[in-house]
Design a protein around this motif. Structure first.
Motif, PDB file in Angstrom:
ATOM      1  N   ASN A   1       0.819  -1.215   0.000  1.00 32.28           N
ATOM      2  CA  ASN A   1       0.000   0.000   0.000  1.00 32.28           C
ATOM      3  C   ASN A   1       0.853   1.265   0.000  1.00 32.28           C
ATOM      4  OD1 ASN A   1      -2.559   1.482   0.330  1.00 32.28           O
ATOM      5  ND2 ASN A   1      -1.887   1.858   2.432  1.00 32.28           N
ATOM      6  N   ILE A   2       2.167   1.105  -0.116  1.00 28.27           N
ATOM      7  CA  ILE A   2       3.102   2.222  -0.010  1.00 28.27           C
ATOM      8  C   ILE A   2       3.768   2.464  -1.361  1.00 28.27           C
ATOM      9  CG2 ILE A   2       5.149   3.081   1.172  1.00 28.27           C
ATOM     10  CD1 ILE A   2       2.599   2.766   2.904  1.00 28.27           C
ATOM     11  N   THR A   3       4.014   3.727  -1.672  1.00 28.73           N
ATOM     12  CA  THR A   3       4.603   4.094  -2.958  1.00 28.73           C
ATOM     13  C   THR A   3       5.531   5.294  -2.767  1.00 28.73           C
ATOM     14  OG1 THR A   3       4.036   4.669  -5.256  1.00 28.73           O
ATOM     15  CG2 THR A   3       2.695   5.634  -3.522  1.00 28.73           C
ATOM     16  N   PRO A   4       6.565   5.440  -3.584  1.00 21.81           N
ATOM     17  CA  PRO A   4       7.469   6.597  -3.427  1.00 21.81           C
ATOM     18  C   PRO A   4       6.785   7.908  -3.804  1.00 21.81           C
ATOM     19  CG  PRO A   4       8.525   4.820  -4.672  1.00 21.81           C
ATOM     20  CD  PRO A   4       7.065   4.493  -4.611  1.00 21.81           C
ATOM     21  N   GLN A   5       6.759   8.831  -2.861  1.00 18.20           N
ATOM     22  CA  GLN A   5       6.196  10.157  -3.108  1.00 18.20           C
ATOM     23  C   GLN A   5       7.180  11.214  -2.623  1.00 18.20           C
ATOM     24  OE1 GLN A   5       2.366  10.092  -1.099  1.00 18.20           O
ATOM     25  NE2 GLN A   5       1.345   9.281  -2.898  1.00 18.20           N
ATOM     26  N   THR A   6       7.287  12.303  -3.370  1.00 21.51           N
ATOM     27  CA  THR A   6       8.166  13.384  -2.940  1.00 21.51           C
ATOM     28  C   THR A   6       7.611  13.972  -1.644  1.00 21.51           C
ATOM     29  OG1 THR A   6       6.976  15.095  -4.170  1.00 21.51           O
ATOM     30  CG2 THR A   6       8.745  13.924  -5.331  1.00 21.51           C
ATOM     31  N   PRO A   7       8.483  14.406  -0.733  1.00 20.09           N
ATOM     32  CA  PRO A   7       7.990  14.943   0.545  1.00 20.09           C
ATOM     33  C   PRO A   7       7.017  16.100   0.378  1.00 20.09           C
ATOM     34  CG  PRO A   7      10.340  14.485   0.685  1.00 20.09           C
ATOM     35  CD  PRO A   7       9.958  14.288  -0.761  1.00 20.09           C
TER      36      PRO A   7
ATOM     37  N   THR B   1      17.344  -3.215  -1.991  1.00 21.73           N
ATOM     38  CA  THR B   1      17.123  -4.651  -2.181  1.00 21.73           C
ATOM     39  C   THR B   1      16.285  -4.929  -3.419  1.00 21.73           C
ATOM     40  OG1 THR B   1      17.192  -4.952   0.221  1.00 21.73           O
ATOM     41  CG2 THR B   1      16.295  -6.748  -1.091  1.00 21.73           C
ATOM     42  N   THR B   2      15.261  -4.124  -3.627  1.00 22.26           N
ATOM     43  CA  THR B   2      14.374  -4.277  -4.781  1.00 22.26           C
ATOM     44  C   THR B   2      14.284  -2.948  -5.520  1.00 22.26           C
ATOM     45  OG1 THR B   2      12.487  -3.791  -3.344  1.00 22.26           O
ATOM     46  CG2 THR B   2      12.973  -6.108  -3.757  1.00 22.26           C
ATOM     47  N   GLU B   3      13.941  -3.008  -6.792  1.00 19.67           N
ATOM     48  CA  GLU B   3      13.763  -1.801  -7.592  1.00 19.67           C
ATOM     49  C   GLU B   3      12.298  -1.382  -7.521  1.00 19.67           C
ATOM     50  OE1 GLU B   3      15.185  -2.025 -11.539  1.00 19.67           O
ATOM     51  OE2 GLU B   3      17.286  -2.315 -10.969  1.00 19.67           O
ATOM     52  N   VAL B   4      12.061  -0.241  -6.905  1.00 15.43           N
ATOM     53  CA  VAL B   4      10.710   0.291  -6.737  1.00 15.43           C
ATOM     54  C   VAL B   4      10.531   1.466  -7.691  1.00 15.43           C
ATOM     55  CG1 VAL B   4       9.022   1.164  -5.095  1.00 15.43           C
ATOM     56  CG2 VAL B   4      10.874  -0.327  -4.292  1.00 15.43           C
ATOM     57  N   SER B   5       9.558   1.368  -8.571  1.00 16.13           N
ATOM     58  CA  SER B   5       9.311   2.447  -9.532  1.00 16.13           C
ATOM     59  C   SER B   5       8.752   3.676  -8.834  1.00 16.13           C
ATOM     60  CB  SER B   5       8.331   1.983 -10.611  1.00 16.13           C
ATOM     61  OG  SER B   5       8.906   0.948 -11.387  1.00 16.13           O
ATOM     62  N   VAL B   6       9.187   4.837  -9.286  1.00 11.71           N
ATOM     63  CA  VAL B   6       8.717   6.114  -8.739  1.00 11.71           C
ATOM     64  C   VAL B   6       7.683   6.691  -9.705  1.00 11.71           C
ATOM     65  CG1 VAL B   6       9.357   8.420  -7.973  1.00 11.71           C
ATOM     66  CG2 VAL B   6      10.948   6.505  -7.631  1.00 11.71           C
ATOM     67  N   PRO B   7       6.404   6.650  -9.354  1.00  7.91           N
ATOM     68  CA  PRO B   7       5.370   7.156 -10.273  1.00  7.91           C
ATOM     69  C   PRO B   7       5.502   8.659 -10.501  1.00  7.91           C
ATOM     70  CG  PRO B   7       4.415   5.737  -8.579  1.00  7.91           C
ATOM     71  CD  PRO B   7       5.812   6.033  -8.149  1.00  7.91           C
ATOM     72  N   GLU B   8       5.143   9.076 -11.697  1.00  7.54           N
ATOM     73  CA  GLU B   8       5.131  10.504 -12.012  1.00  7.54           C
ATOM     74  C   GLU B   8       3.799  11.146 -11.657  1.00  7.54           C
ATOM     75  OE1 GLU B   8       5.943  10.530 -16.151  1.00  7.54           O
ATOM     76  OE2 GLU B   8       8.108  10.154 -15.926  1.00  7.54           O
ATOM     77  N   LYS B   9       2.738  10.330 -11.601  1.00  2.81           N
ATOM     78  CA  LYS B   9       1.395  10.846 -11.319  1.00  2.81           C
ATOM     79  C   LYS B   9       0.631   9.881 -10.414  1.00  2.81           C
ATOM     80  CE  LYS B   9       0.920  13.150 -15.841  1.00  2.81           C
ATOM     81  NZ  LYS B   9       0.819  14.548 -15.352  1.00  2.81           N
ATOM     82  N   PHE B  10      -0.315  10.442  -9.663  1.00  4.77           N
ATOM     83  CA  PHE B  10      -1.233   9.669  -8.830  1.00  4.77           C
ATOM     84  C   PHE B  10      -2.660  10.140  -9.095  1.00  4.77           C
ATOM     85  CE2 PHE B  10       2.773   9.390  -6.585  1.00  4.77           C
ATOM     86  CZ  PHE B  10       2.816   8.042  -6.208  1.00  4.77           C
ATOM     87  N   TYR B  11      -3.622   9.275  -8.817  1.00  3.81           N
ATOM     88  CA  TYR B  11      -5.021   9.616  -9.060  1.00  3.81           C
ATOM     89  C   TYR B  11      -5.908   9.143  -7.912  1.00  3.81           C
ATOM     90  CZ  TYR B  11      -5.756   4.682 -10.140  1.00  3.81           C
ATOM     91  OH  TYR B  11      -5.826   3.317 -10.043  1.00  3.81           O
ATOM     92  N   LYS B  12      -7.086   9.735  -7.838  1.00  3.19           N
ATOM     93  CA  LYS B  12      -8.182   9.260  -6.998  1.00  3.19           C
ATOM     94  C   LYS B  12      -9.465   9.333  -7.804  1.00  3.19           C
ATOM     95  CE  LYS B  12      -6.653  10.262  -2.238  1.00  3.19           C
ATOM     96  NZ  LYS B  12      -6.792   8.899  -1.693  1.00  3.19           N
ATOM     97  N   VAL B  13     -10.278   8.293  -7.665  1.00  2.00           N
ATOM     98  CA  VAL B  13     -11.617   8.271  -8.258  1.00  2.00           C
ATOM     99  C   VAL B  13     -12.591   8.010  -7.119  1.00  2.00           C
ATOM    100  CG1 VAL B  13     -13.182   7.124  -9.855  1.00  2.00           C
ATOM    101  CG2 VAL B  13     -10.782   7.457 -10.492  1.00  2.00           C
ATOM    102  N   ILE B  14     -13.584   8.880  -6.964  1.00  2.00           N
ATOM    103  CA  ILE B  14     -14.498   8.815  -5.825  1.00  2.00           C
ATOM    104  C   ILE B  14     -15.926   8.755  -6.332  1.00  2.00           C
ATOM    105  CG2 ILE B  14     -15.205   9.959  -3.684  1.00  2.00           C
ATOM    106  CD1 ILE B  14     -12.440  11.516  -4.019  1.00  2.00           C
TER     107      ILE B  14
END
Length: 348
Positions: free
Chosen positions: A218-224, A266-279
């Motif tokens: 449930n965790i992803t790389p996000q800029t601070p 240890t693993t290569e985690v992709s850093v997304p350029e964009k995130f979304y929410k659909v409600i």
């Protein structure tokens, strides 16, 4: 005549134990190795060492460390966020249904027939993903990116309040992901926050379900600046709507594509350029939908500027949201423009 004894030519040795110089050097090296092993995985190892030293000599933690102005501060592996004890259960309900239902005293919610279908809210993706079901949420995990392409859950009004506290939790691999997730240490000193997709604040009614939000699936790389800024603002807005409307369906994810930069030891985690929410809000005959698309960077604009048609998010991700809504109604909801969605959601 008195004679002074002639000094002996033999080497003189002091009684007692005396360490040779090279032994002292070895002990110092081992001491440094111990410090590295203990503090090397921390986000701020020098600060952590200094605070521990202050506690040992009775000065307490430094003011900068004790501040609580960053609720998204990443707990380190093997350590809760502010030295919390083991988790305790909230007295609130630990059940979470498939569809939002009203809490006591709230206006009655009338469900559409399509809401009653099994897995109504789960998106459909063309990717060969792994569906992971937790008690509080369901997600689609993409092993090639070590990220979730979507996380889905119903959010009821009462679930946003309670005794659950994130300070008792720590990030950890998801045991339900057979192919394995990233490790918390993959984010250490990467320059990125361990960003939640399903936020901990949406599960304050249950410590057990809040604990699930710290699984690395449930965790992803996000800029601070993004994680602690506009993304946090959006999460708070969604909770405010859930309270106002007595319940919503929430789908959150990263826009994943080949060629993304990666982090990780240890693993290569992709850093997304964009995130979304659909409600989605449903209370028959009323129904409305809204989409948000944000770049993974700090922003000062109003949340209204990030509202986009859900069709646009589907085209970008290849994901079909709420596919069990009748086609005509689904097309109408997903094609609405920004101004119409802003009027529907932000006006009240």
């Amino acid at each position: 005549m008195r004679f002074n004894p002639r000094p002996s030519s033999k080497n003189y040795h002091r009684r007692g134990f005396r360490l040779r110089g090279n032994t002292l050097v070895l002990l110092f090296v081992f001491f440094l190795i111990g410090l590295f092993l203990h503090y090397g995985g921390r986000t701020q190892p020098v600060v952590a060492f200094w605070n521990d030293f202050r506690q040992i000599i009775g000065l307490g933690r430094s003011k900068s460390e004790s501040r609580e102005d960053n609720p998204y501060k990443a707990p380190e592996p093997g350590q809760s966020e502010r030295g919390g004890a083991s988790s305790t259960e909230s007295e609130a309900s630990d059940t979470k249904g498939n569809a939002p239902s009203p809490s006591a005293g709230s206006p009655k919610i009338v469900r559409f027939d399509f809401e009653k279908q099994v897995d109504f809210m789960l998106p459909v993706s063309k990717s060969g993903n792994e569906i992971i079901r937790h008690e509080g949420y369901t997600l689609s995990y993409r092993d090639e990116y070590k990220d979730a392409e979507w996380v889905a859950y119903p959010l009821l009004d009462y679930e946003t309040t309670g005794d659950a506290d994130r300070k008792y939790e720590q990030f950890k691999p998801d045991p339900e992901v057979a192919i394995g997730t990233a490790l918390p240490s993959d984010y250490t000193r990467s320059g990125y926050d361990r960003g939640h997709l399903a936020p901990a604040g949406d599960f304050k009614f249950s410590q057990r379900m809040m604990k699930e939000t710290f699984f690395m699936s449930n965790i992803t790389p996000q800029t601070p600046d993004f994680n602690r800024g506009i993304w946090k603002e959006l999460e708070e807005q969604v909770r405010a709507w859930a309270i106002r409307d007595n319940g919503l369906y929430v789908i959150t994810g990263a826009v994943l594509k080949p060629g993304l930069p990666t982090i990780g030891k240890t693993t290569e985690v992709s850093v997304p350029e964009k995130f979304y929410k659909v409600i989605l809000y449903c209370n028959k005959p009323d129904i409305r939908m809204i989409g948000f698309l944000l770049d993974n960077k700090g922003a000062t604009s109003s949340l209204k500027q990030f509202v986009v048609p859900v069709d646009q998010i589907e085209q970008l991700t290849g994901i079909d949201f709420f596919p069990k809504i009748p086609d005509d109604l689904e097309r109408k909801l997903e094609s609405k423009g920004r101004s119409e969605m802003v009027d529907e959601w932000f006006s009240n």
